[in-house]
Design an enzyme around this catalytic site. Sequence first.
Site, PDB file in Angstrom:
ATOM      1  CB  ILE A 167      -0.929  -0.011   1.234  1.00 56.86           C
ATOM      2  CG1 ILE A 167      -2.080  -1.008   1.029  1.00 56.86           C
ATOM      3  CG2 ILE A 167      -1.489   1.400   1.515  1.00 56.86           C
ATOM      4  CD1 ILE A 167      -2.986  -1.178   2.234  1.00 56.86           C
ATOM      5  N   GLY A 217       2.304   2.754  -3.252  1.00 56.76           N
ATOM      6  CA  GLY A 217       1.490   3.642  -4.084  1.00 56.76           C
ATOM      7  C   GLY A 217       0.953   4.836  -3.330  1.00 56.76           C
ATOM      8  CG  HIS A 218      -1.875   6.214   0.039  1.00 59.01           C
ATOM      9  ND1 HIS A 218      -1.677   6.778   1.275  1.00 59.01           N
ATOM     10  CD2 HIS A 218      -3.002   6.781  -0.454  1.00 59.01           C
ATOM     11  CE1 HIS A 218      -2.662   7.634   1.540  1.00 59.01           C
ATOM     12  NE2 HIS A 218      -3.471   7.663   0.515  1.00 59.01           N
ATOM     13  CG  PHE A 219       0.898   9.457  -1.692  1.00 62.62           C
ATOM     14  CD1 PHE A 219       0.050   9.368  -2.789  1.00 62.62           C
ATOM     15  CD2 PHE A 219       0.390   9.884  -0.483  1.00 62.62           C
ATOM     16  CE1 PHE A 219      -1.287   9.739  -2.666  1.00 62.62           C
ATOM     17  CE2 PHE A 219      -0.945  10.242  -0.368  1.00 62.62           C
ATOM     18  CZ  PHE A 219      -1.798  10.165  -1.441  1.00 62.62           C
TER      19      PHE A 219
END
Lengths: 95, 155
Positions: free
Chosen positions: B34, B37-39
């Site tokens: 996670i 991608g975030h972030f």
Amino acid sequence: MSSTFDQIATIIAETCDIPRDTITPESHAIDDLGIDSLDFLDIAFAIDKAFGIKMPLEKWTQEVNDGKATTEQYFVLKNLAARIDELVAAKTAGA
Amino acid sequence: MQLDYFKLIDRIVDLNIEAKTITVEAQVPQQHTIFEGHFPGFPIMPGVLLTEAMAQSSGWLLLGVTKFARMPFLAMVKEAKMRGFVSPGQLLTIEAKIEHEGSGFAVTSAKGRVGKELKCSADLTFRQIPFPDPSLRVHMDAEAARIGFPPQAMT
């Protein structure tokens, strides 16, 4: 002091963003005002808090599902107001 | 936190049935896809997962208050506020309390902190229904044991 109907009409108007002047004692919360079960949770929360009661929604729903009551008995607003008055009176009597 | 399984709560620190409050801890993993991608370059816990963590905390509280008679399902999120970033490796402490017990529903408020710093808060509404499947109850019993749910509060 505003009537029970006035109070619940105001709660419904504010909770569901429905114009207050379209809500009448004859309005059916579901059929006329289009209030869904999720919005009704919000309304029940506000009514419970405003009147210091616990509306027996599950019991009412069960009665309707079992054919022992009609939705009009609980969800036409003048009838809902009467049920709320009964709950408040019962609570006062038991206090 | 076991993010892949949506198990966001690690342990119950305090459950007060009388006061209708709960305090739980949730350890944010140091690494997870996670965060890729975030972030990129600035990994933080997504707000939806912080909200879910507050909901799961409230859910354990409601299970305790009803003695596992009913399973709470999240129905409404209000006033959800992500007040600060929660980073990988941080320990999140969540407090929840029951604001109202209605007929077939309940309303809670929850706050998440890292240390003393308030990171998130929300008002949550749950529908409470009898366990829809026996296997769910078995699963929740196992989860209760995993997070240290007080056995005496289960029956």
